[in-house]
Scaffold this motif. Structure first.
Motif, mmCIF file in Angstrom:
data_model
loop_
_atom_site.group_PDB
_atom_site.id
_atom_site.type_symbol
_atom_site.label_atom_id
_atom_site.label_comp_id
_atom_site.label_asym_id
_atom_site.label_seq_id
_atom_site.Cartn_x
_atom_site.Cartn_y
_atom_site.Cartn_z
ATOM 1 N N ILE A 82 0.843 -1.197 0.000
ATOM 2 C CA ILE A 82 0.000 0.000 0.000
ATOM 3 C C ILE A 82 0.879 1.248 0.000
ATOM 4 N N ASP A 83 0.613 2.160 -0.940
ATOM 5 C CA ASP A 83 1.416 3.375 -0.990
ATOM 6 C C ASP A 83 0.837 4.437 -0.053
ATOM 7 N N THR A 84 1.702 5.302 0.437
ATOM 8 C CA THR A 84 1.306 6.274 1.457
ATOM 9 C C THR A 84 0.306 7.298 0.927
ATOM 10 N N GLU A 85 0.391 7.648 -0.337
ATOM 11 C CA GLU A 85 -0.563 8.606 -0.904
ATOM 12 C C GLU A 85 -1.981 8.047 -0.829
ATOM 13 N N ARG A 86 -2.131 6.790 -1.175
ATOM 14 C CA ARG A 86 -3.450 6.145 -1.121
ATOM 15 C C ARG A 86 -3.948 6.074 0.320
ATOM 16 N N LEU A 87 -3.067 5.758 1.253
ATOM 17 C CA LEU A 87 -3.459 5.714 2.661
ATOM 18 C C LEU A 87 -3.977 7.075 3.125
ATOM 19 N N PHE A 88 -3.304 8.138 2.711
ATOM 20 C CA PHE A 88 -3.712 9.475 3.111
ATOM 21 C C PHE A 88 -5.073 9.828 2.510
ATOM 22 N N GLU A 89 -5.311 9.423 1.263
ATOM 23 C CA GLU A 89 -6.614 9.667 0.632
ATOM 24 C C GLU A 89 -7.731 8.970 1.404
ATOM 25 N N TYR A 91 -7.663 8.058 4.539
ATOM 26 C CA TYR A 91 -7.778 8.745 5.831
ATOM 27 C C TYR A 91 -8.619 10.011 5.688
ATOM 28 N N LYS A 92 -8.302 10.845 4.686
ATOM 29 C CA LYS A 92 -9.027 12.105 4.496
ATOM 30 C C LYS A 92 -10.503 11.874 4.188
ATOM 31 N N SER A 93 -10.806 10.825 3.441
ATOM 32 C CA SER A 93 -12.200 10.594 3.063
ATOM 33 C C SER A 93 -13.008 9.907 4.166
ATOM 34 N N ALA A 94 -12.333 9.224 5.087
ATOM 35 C CA ALA A 94 -13.068 8.437 6.073
ATOM 36 C C ALA A 94 -13.024 8.986 7.495
ATOM 37 N N HIS A 95 -11.993 9.718 7.833
ATOM 38 C CA HIS A 95 -11.862 10.181 9.213
ATOM 39 C C HIS A 95 -12.662 11.467 9.416
ATOM 40 N N PRO A 96 -13.464 11.546 10.481
ATOM 41 C CA PRO A 96 -14.332 12.716 10.679
ATOM 42 C C PRO A 96 -13.575 14.019 10.936
ATOM 43 N N ARG A 97 -12.351 13.959 11.412
ATOM 44 C CA ARG A 97 -11.595 15.183 11.704
ATOM 45 C C ARG A 97 -10.469 15.448 10.709
ATOM 46 N N ALA A 98 -10.480 14.758 9.615
ATOM 47 C CA ALA A 98 -9.404 14.939 8.624
ATOM 48 C C ALA A 98 -9.587 16.227 7.847
#
Length: 98
Positions: A82-89, A91-98
């Protein structure tokens, strides 16, 4: 042209049975030579690329596990890298405080 059962192999040989892994390896060797591809162009590299592209385009890790035939999800996680860019995407789409 042989009919394929739902649970049968995807690739079949001339007689309708499962295609031998060695036949696939030899075919890749010939294609590498004909196309001038590096030695790293192997059936395993294609499998890895398949999984990585599915994941990078939003494929579900569990579905990829099934497609690859892995018993353990942790194997699929290592395999796809898993690449870090995808992980960040994600996170941003799923985490309520992102």
């Amino acid at each position: 042209p042989h009919s394929l059962p739902a649970e049968g192999p995807v690739f079949v040989g001339a007689r309708g049975g499962p295609l031998s892994p060695r036949i696939i390896q030899l075919t890749m060797e010939r294609l590498r030579g004909a196309l001038g591809l590096p030695d790293s162009a192997t059936p395993h590299a294609l499998r890895h690329s398949f999984a990585t592209h599915l994941l990078s385009r939003g494929g579900d890790l569990r579905a990829i596990q099934e497609l690859l035939g892995h018993a353990s999800l942790s194997t699929t996680q290592i395999y796809t890298g898993i690449d870090t860019e995808r992980l960040f995407e994600v996170y941003k789409s799923a985490h309520p405080r992102a």
